[in-house]
Write an enzyme that holds these catalytic residues in place. Structure first.
Site, PDB file in Angstrom:
ATOM      1  N   ALA A 154       0.859  -1.464  -0.084  1.00  0.00           N
ATOM      2  CA  ALA A 154       0.031   0.128   0.085  1.00  0.00           C
ATOM      3  C   ALA A 154       1.117   1.193   0.061  1.00  0.00           C
ATOM      4  O   ALA A 154       2.076   1.011   0.036  1.00  0.00           O
ATOM      5  CB  ALA A 154      -0.883  -0.090   1.266  1.00  0.00           C
ATOM      6  N   ASN A 155       0.266   2.466  -0.051  1.00  0.00           N
ATOM      7  CA  ASN A 155       0.980   3.690   0.329  1.00  0.00           C
ATOM      8  C   ASN A 155       0.354   4.532   1.082  1.00  0.00           C
ATOM      9  O   ASN A 155      -0.654   4.188   1.637  1.00  0.00           O
ATOM     10  CB  ASN A 155       1.128   4.302  -1.016  1.00  0.00           C
ATOM     11  CG  ASN A 155      -0.060   4.810  -1.896  1.00  0.00           C
ATOM     12  OD1 ASN A 155      -0.809   5.634  -1.310  1.00  0.00           O
ATOM     13  ND2 ASN A 155      -0.181   4.092  -3.088  1.00  0.00           N
ATOM     14  N   ARG A 156       1.054   5.790   1.422  1.00  0.00           N
ATOM     15  CA  ARG A 156       0.551   6.642   2.670  1.00  0.00           C
ATOM     16  C   ARG A 156      -0.506   7.407   2.270  1.00  0.00           C
ATOM     17  O   ARG A 156      -0.852   8.243   3.272  1.00  0.00           O
ATOM     18  CB  ARG A 156       1.653   7.251   3.159  1.00  0.00           C
ATOM     19  CG  ARG A 156       2.797   6.608   3.753  1.00  0.00           C
ATOM     20  CD  ARG A 156       3.775   7.509   4.579  1.00  0.00           C
ATOM     21  NE  ARG A 156       4.961   6.833   4.468  1.00  0.00           N
ATOM     22  CZ  ARG A 156       5.396   6.250   5.791  1.00  0.00           C
ATOM     23  NH1 ARG A 156       4.212   6.198   6.533  1.00  0.00           N
ATOM     24  NH2 ARG A 156       6.406   5.584   5.930  1.00  0.00           N
ATOM     25  N   SER A 157      -1.182   7.375   0.887  1.00  0.00           N
ATOM     26  CA  SER A 157      -2.362   8.253   0.774  1.00  0.00           C
ATOM     27  C   SER A 157      -3.458   8.128   1.503  1.00  0.00           C
ATOM     28  O   SER A 157      -4.067   6.955   1.940  1.00  0.00           O
ATOM     29  CB  SER A 157      -2.554   8.119  -0.671  1.00  0.00           C
ATOM     30  OG  SER A 157      -3.818   9.099  -1.116  1.00  0.00           O
ATOM     31  N   ALA A 186      -3.257   8.092  -5.539  1.00  0.00           N
ATOM     32  CA  ALA A 186      -1.846   7.471  -5.426  1.00  0.00           C
ATOM     33  C   ALA A 186      -1.926   6.033  -5.991  1.00  0.00           C
ATOM     34  O   ALA A 186      -2.133   5.161  -5.116  1.00  0.00           O
ATOM     35  CB  ALA A 186      -1.217   7.457  -4.276  1.00  0.00           C
TER      36      ALA A 186
END
Ligand code: CTP
Length: 363
Positions: free
Chosen positions: A168-171, A235
């Protein structure tokens, strides 16, 4: 009867505005009050509204200051009912709701839940944020983006490794959700395609939940058919595991080797579809950069062929992922570079929509 719950002085104190009661109808301002109060109103909201007041409004009865003013008002009327479930579900109340909605009145809620009586059912007052959302939608209906269809992507995608784990990412989705709300405020029809997030859906937005980049690609292409604008704030993962394990990867099996492969570039796919169908008319991309912001974004602008790119420097602590503020630089295909100061994401959304409107105006 409302005064038995909250005194008019309380409303006056917290709003700094005068609170009117039935006695005022027969006071000095009497003859004009019921017309004057709503004369300049853009919206007439009765929240909460009782079964009794709804019955009066449905039949054009005007025997107190509230119903008199409502009957004389020319602006849209919105009602947020709150009453016991039996009263709300009664055939008489339901017939009144039908009469009112048939006349163009917006009935907001009620929602299901626990009542003052202890019963559980339909009749609870909507939550305040939901009520505000409706007010925003109703006030925005005639806005500058009326008739336009806008697709917004938001949040980060999640690419599964196995049934438990994801890349995943931090968005947080905050910027995308702010764009969707701002577009509703201007009267647009908005489709919001979002990765996993706990953010509340802005009222009036049609929300599509996705997990992976592949799902976002499919949904975005589908939503962009005949859309006027695409705001690609998500993102999106650039890589996903080549193979998703169907069973949980076990610790005893040792450290797994994860092989990644690129995901589809959604903007590139949308640009390809645009060449064929001429939709969406205008496309705004976003860029997350941790170095050489302008230079990298300029390259992206050329590669992606979009109208504008809103770039943010994700290395700054007060801007970018998760926080409520953002410091963005907007680069246009025409070569303009505008560096905006640190501002709330809601304000960034307004700035982006101003530019989207300018793009629509330029053809
Ligand atoms: N984007 C996309 N599809 C992807 C990845 C990104 O459509 N698979 C979109 C993003 O939503 C954003 C823009 O492309 O509007 C730029 O995203 P960004 O992550 O900054 O750039 P990338 O193209 O992924 O390049 P890099 O990660 O190398 O900076």
């Amino acid at each position: 009867a409302a005064q038995a719950f909250v005194r008019p002085l309380t409303f006056q104190s917290v709003t700094g505005r005068r609170a009117y009661i039935d006695d005022d109808l027969w006071g000095e301002e009497a003859h004009v009050l019921h017309v004057g109060l709503a004369q300049d109103a853009s919206l007439f909201l009765i929240a909460p509204v009782t079964a009794n007041t709804m019955a009066k409004l449905a039949h054009g009865q005007a025997d107190n200051l509230l119903t008199l003013t409502a009957l004389g008002a020319a602006c849209p009327l919105a009602l947020a009912p709150a009453m016991d479930v039996g009263m709300y579900e009664h055939a008489a109340t339901q017939a009144n709701v039908d009469t009112l909605t048939g006349r163009g009145v917006t009935v907001i809620g009620p929602v299901e839940g626990r009542m003052a009586s202890g019963k559980v059912g339909l009749g609870r007052f909507v939550e305040p944020h939901e009520l505000f959302g409706w007010v925003r939608k109703l006030l925005g209906a005639e806005g500058t983006l009326k008739g336009k269809s806008i697709v917004v992507t938001a949040g980060g995608t999640q690419e599964p490794l196995d049934p438990v784990r994801v890349l995943a990412n931090r968005s947080s989705g905050k910027q995308g959700f702010a764009l969707a709300q701002a577009a509703v405020d201007r009267g647009a029809r908005v489709t919001l395609i979002t990765g996993p997030t706990s953010l509340a859906t802005p009222v009036g937005v049609s929300r599509v939940d996705i997990n992976t980049a592949t799902e976002m690609l499919e949904q975005t292409l589908q939503a962009c058919v005949k859309a006027d604008g695409l705001l690609m704030a998500a993102a999106v993962a650039d890589f996903h595991p080549k193979k998703t394990q169907s069973q949980k990867i076990k610790r005893q099996e040792g450290v797994p080797q994860v092989v990644l492969e690129p995901t589809a570039d959604i903007l590139a796919a949308v640009m390809k579809a645009k060449q064929k169908h001429d939709f969406p008319k205008r496309i705004i991309g976003f860029a997350a950069e941790s170095s050489d912001l302008i230079e990298n974004t300029r390259k992206k602008l050329e590669q992606k062929g979009v109208d504008l790119i809103v770039a943010n420097d994700i290395s700054a602590e007060d801007a970018g992922f998760s926080v409520d503020s953002n410091r963005v630089t907007i680069l246009s295909a025409a070569g303009e570079v505008t560096a905006l100061e640190l501002m709330p994401k809601t304000e960034v959304a307004e700035q982006v929509l101003d530019r989207l409107e300018a793009l629509f105006e330029s053809g």
